[in-house]
Enzyme design. Sequence first.
Site, mmCIF file in Angstrom:
data_model
loop_
_atom_site.group_PDB
_atom_site.id
_atom_site.type_symbol
_atom_site.label_atom_id
_atom_site.label_comp_id
_atom_site.label_asym_id
_atom_site.label_seq_id
_atom_site.Cartn_x
_atom_site.Cartn_y
_atom_site.Cartn_z
ATOM 1 N N HIS A 280 0.979 -1.237 -0.055
ATOM 2 C CA HIS A 280 -0.054 -0.080 0.160
ATOM 3 C C HIS A 280 0.997 1.396 0.070
ATOM 4 O O HIS A 280 0.584 2.335 -0.602
ATOM 5 C CB HIS A 280 -0.999 0.101 1.175
ATOM 6 C CG HIS A 280 -1.990 -0.927 1.226
ATOM 7 N ND1 HIS A 280 -2.813 -1.616 1.917
ATOM 8 C CD2 HIS A 280 -2.054 -1.771 -0.086
ATOM 9 C CE1 HIS A 280 -3.565 -2.539 1.709
ATOM 10 N NE2 HIS A 280 -3.526 -2.887 0.316
ATOM 11 N N ARG A 383 -18.757 2.751 -23.191
ATOM 12 C CA ARG A 383 -19.165 1.437 -23.008
ATOM 13 C C ARG A 383 -20.604 1.776 -22.395
ATOM 14 O O ARG A 383 -20.569 2.128 -21.177
ATOM 15 C CB ARG A 383 -18.262 0.751 -21.953
ATOM 16 C CG ARG A 383 -16.960 0.190 -22.608
ATOM 17 C CD ARG A 383 -16.267 -0.633 -21.755
ATOM 18 N NE ARG A 383 -15.009 -1.271 -22.194
ATOM 19 C CZ ARG A 383 -13.861 -0.876 -22.252
ATOM 20 N NH1 ARG A 383 -13.383 0.214 -21.697
ATOM 21 N NH2 ARG A 383 -12.924 -1.644 -22.947
ATOM 22 N N ARG A 415 -20.974 2.939 -28.269
ATOM 23 C CA ARG A 415 -21.295 1.493 -28.487
ATOM 24 C C ARG A 415 -22.411 1.271 -27.968
ATOM 25 O O ARG A 415 -22.717 1.166 -26.668
ATOM 26 C CB ARG A 415 -20.049 0.667 -27.837
ATOM 27 C CG ARG A 415 -20.228 -0.825 -28.131
ATOM 28 C CD ARG A 415 -18.745 -1.671 -27.774
ATOM 29 N NE ARG A 415 -19.010 -1.606 -26.422
ATOM 30 C CZ ARG A 415 -17.921 -2.443 -25.597
ATOM 31 N NH1 ARG A 415 -16.633 -2.840 -26.355
ATOM 32 N NH2 ARG A 415 -17.933 -2.591 -24.235
ATOM 33 N N GLU A 515 -13.514 -7.148 -33.382
ATOM 34 C CA GLU A 515 -12.942 -7.889 -32.353
ATOM 35 C C GLU A 515 -13.028 -9.451 -32.866
ATOM 36 O O GLU A 515 -12.656 -10.221 -31.861
ATOM 37 C CB GLU A 515 -13.580 -7.514 -31.170
ATOM 38 C CG GLU A 515 -15.199 -7.313 -31.092
ATOM 39 C CD GLU A 515 -15.459 -6.346 -29.921
ATOM 40 O OE1 GLU A 515 -14.820 -6.266 -29.018
ATOM 41 O OE2 GLU A 515 -16.802 -6.314 -29.839
ATOM 42 N N ASN A 538 -8.622 -6.100 -27.061
ATOM 43 C CA ASN A 538 -8.967 -7.051 -25.719
ATOM 44 C C ASN A 538 -9.605 -8.399 -26.369
ATOM 45 O O ASN A 538 -9.044 -9.381 -26.211
ATOM 46 C CB ASN A 538 -9.808 -6.479 -24.735
ATOM 47 C CG ASN A 538 -9.375 -4.954 -24.328
ATOM 48 O OD1 ASN A 538 -8.161 -4.700 -24.553
ATOM 49 N ND2 ASN A 538 -10.156 -4.414 -23.881
ATOM 50 N N ASP A 539 -10.668 -8.308 -27.052
ATOM 51 C CA ASP A 539 -11.429 -9.369 -27.492
ATOM 52 C C ASP A 539 -10.800 -10.200 -28.769
ATOM 53 O O ASP A 539 -10.749 -11.300 -28.979
ATOM 54 C CB ASP A 539 -12.963 -8.939 -28.010
ATOM 55 C CG ASP A 539 -13.799 -9.065 -26.588
ATOM 56 O OD1 ASP A 539 -13.659 -9.895 -25.752
ATOM 57 O OD2 ASP A 539 -14.583 -8.015 -26.352
ATOM 58 N N ARG A 549 -10.321 -13.953 -21.878
ATOM 59 C CA ARG A 549 -9.789 -12.930 -21.660
ATOM 60 C C ARG A 549 -9.774 -13.002 -20.030
ATOM 61 O O ARG A 549 -9.054 -12.666 -19.310
ATOM 62 C CB ARG A 549 -10.194 -11.676 -21.994
ATOM 63 C CG ARG A 549 -11.578 -11.484 -21.857
ATOM 64 C CD ARG A 549 -12.220 -10.443 -22.608
ATOM 65 N NE ARG A 549 -12.077 -9.180 -22.129
ATOM 66 C CZ ARG A 549 -12.722 -7.975 -22.740
ATOM 67 N NH1 ARG A 549 -13.196 -8.015 -24.018
ATOM 68 N NH2 ARG A 549 -12.512 -6.909 -22.134
ATOM 69 N N CYS A 581 -9.430 0.838 -29.614
ATOM 70 C CA CYS A 581 -9.936 1.234 -28.560
ATOM 71 C C CYS A 581 -9.732 0.086 -27.337
ATOM 72 O O CYS A 581 -10.134 0.173 -26.133
ATOM 73 C CB CYS A 581 -11.358 1.456 -28.524
ATOM 74 S SG CYS A 581 -12.268 0.042 -28.944
#
Length: 619
Positions: A280, A383, A415, A515, A538-539, A549, A581
Site C-alpha cells: 500500500h 461503453r 457503443r 474484435e 482485448n477481444d 480474457r 480502443c
Amino acid sequence: MTLIKKIFKKRNTPILTTLTITSKNGLHLRPIAKFVNEVKQFNADISFVVDDQEIVATQVPAILSLSLEEGDSFQLKCQGEEALEASAYLTDFFEKMMQEDRVEQEIKQVEDSYEALTIRGKTVAKGIAIATLTLYETRKITQTRDTGLTIKDAIRRAKEELYDLYQANKTQHEAQIFLAQKELISADIFRYECPTVRKFLEIIKEEVARLENTKFASRIPDYRDVEQRVLKHLGMTSIVEVPSKPYILLTKDLLPSEVMNLQNTLIEGVVLQTGTVTSHASILLRSFGIPSMIIKQPLETAQRVILDANSGNLILAPTANDLRKARDKQKQFKAYQEESYKKRFENTKTRDGKTIRVLANISDYKSAREAKEEGADGVGLLRTEFLFKEEKPSFGEQVIAYQKIFKLFNLLTIRTLDIGGDKSLPYINIPKETNPFLGVRGIRFSLLEEVLFKEQLLAIFKAFQMVMPSAKTLKIMFPMISTVEEFNKAKGIALEIAQEHNINLSNIEFGIMIEVPSVIFSMKEFNEVVDFYSVGTNDLTQYIFAIERTHPTLIADSTSPIILSALRMIAQQAEKPISICGELAGLEEVTEELIEMGYENLSLSAKLIPSLKEKIRHV
Ligand code: PEP
Ligand code: MG
C-alpha cells in the site's frame, strides 16, 4: 414464522467450491477486503476452509493469516438461505478479482550506467532524486491529550474515519487501501476481544508476528497504521522528526498514512528496505510521484546519493560527472512530465506532422468528466453497459445519461449494449451457454432483444438531438460483429427507428468494432457498408489465440507479433477511418508501430492520455 418453517427454509447442505489463488501477489489484504465486502451481502454462513481450519469469511485478519500464496487453494463453504446464490456469485467474483490482481505492477527500467559504485534496485515509482540518505526516526508514541474515549469508541471512530476516506476517494485506485484497513479493524477480534488498550496492542502484536517472515509481511504496515489511527483517537500521537533539508528516506517499512504525511515534507525520494511494489505504501508513492526503489541490502545513511528509479540504480558516492548526468536526467524527466501535462489539451502531431487523435474510453458521466480534464480529444469508446447493470434504465433515464456525456465532447463514439460473455443483466435471462464468450454476446444479444435495442437506439438519437448536433459527430458502433449481414441488420433497425421518429442523421455515422477475426477476412464487403472501424484488441486477442480474457491461468499477449500483424492486415484493407480502443492503444511501446500502420485514432483510459500525447509528439 414457526421454527419448523425456518428450519425448512434454511438449506443446510453446505456448498463447497475450491478456489485457487492465481495472482502472483497471493491473497493479500486488498482483495481480501474486497471479497469480504461482497460476502456481507448474502444471508448465508460463508467460510474459508483450509485443511482442518475453518474461518468465517468476514474476518480479514484471520484470512490474511492463512498466508495463501499463488497456486494455493481453499474451499469456499456456503450454507444457509442464500448459499446457492452466494456460491455462484462469489466464485465468479473471486476469479475476476484474481485476474485483475494478477498483473504485477512491474515498472520498466531504462538501462543506464554511472561511474561510481551502483546498487541495483526494483523501481516502485519513477523519477530521479539527489539528496542525503536519511534514516527514518523511530516513531515515538506519546499521550498528547485525553480524549475521554474508550478503546471501543476509538476503534469505532477509526473505522468510520477509514470508511469516510474510502468514500471520498472512491474513484481513485488508492481508495482500496482505506477499505482494506477498514475491514481489518472491523474484524470480530477487535470488536469482541478488546476490552482494554493493552489487549488491543497485544492483538496487533500477535497479528504482526504471524505475518512476519511470510510473503505477506508487507501488510504489517497496515496493522501499524490501524494501530496508530486508533491510538490517535485515544489522544496518543506518534511523533516523527523529519529532516529540515531535502532528503531521501531510507526505511524498513512505511505506513500508508506516513506516505501521505511525508509528501508535505522536503522528501525527494524513498529507498524501501523491505516490501513489494504492490504494497500500500508503494501504491501511494507512485500516485504522489515520489521516486522510490526497493533495495534489500544494508545501506549506510548520511551519505549523498543519486536515486535513479528510471534505470533502477542507487549511486553511492557519485562522481562530479554522475551528478551532472543525474541533474540533466532529472531536468529532462521533470520537463517531460510537466510538458505532457501542460500540453494535454493541445492537438497531437507526430514529428512529421501527422495528426493523431487521442480519445478516451469511458463508461459514465464521471469518467467522461475525468477524460475531459485529462485532455481527451473526444470519446473513442463509450461503453453503455454501466447504465444497464443493476436494473433496466427507463427510456428517459437513458436519454439524460447520454445527453450529459454528449454535451462534453464534439467527437463521440458510443457503443450499443455489449452484454454476454462475462457480462450479464440480472433482469434478462440469457440461457446458460457452455462457452458464453462464443455465444449470445454484443450485437447478437441486441438482435435477439430487439425491444431493448430499439429503445437504446432511440435514446441515443434523442439525446444527440438535444445537444446541438450540428457541431458534433456521433459514431454509433456495434460490438461483436462477425458478418456483414449482422451489421446491415443492426443498421437497418437504427434507420427504421430514425425514420419513425424523424431523426436527422446528418452527423451520425455507423460502424463496427473489429474484435471477431472473421471481419478481417471480409473487409472488402465491410468497406462497402460501414462508416468506420474500431479495433477492440482485448477481444480480438482472446479470439485469435482462443484464450478466454478472464481465464485464471492462461494469458494471451496483445502485443504479440501475431496481433500486430492482424492490426496491420486490418489497416491495409480498411477504406474507412480506423481506430483502436482496446488496451493496446495505451501501450507506449507499440505507439510508433501503430501510427506507422496507419492508425490515426487511439482510444484509451483517461489517466494515460497526457503521457501518450507527449509520446506521439516524439514519434
Ligand atoms: C475490446 O474488446 O478491446 C474492447 C475495447 O471492448 P471491451 O473491453 O469492452 O470488450
Ligand atoms: Mg470487446
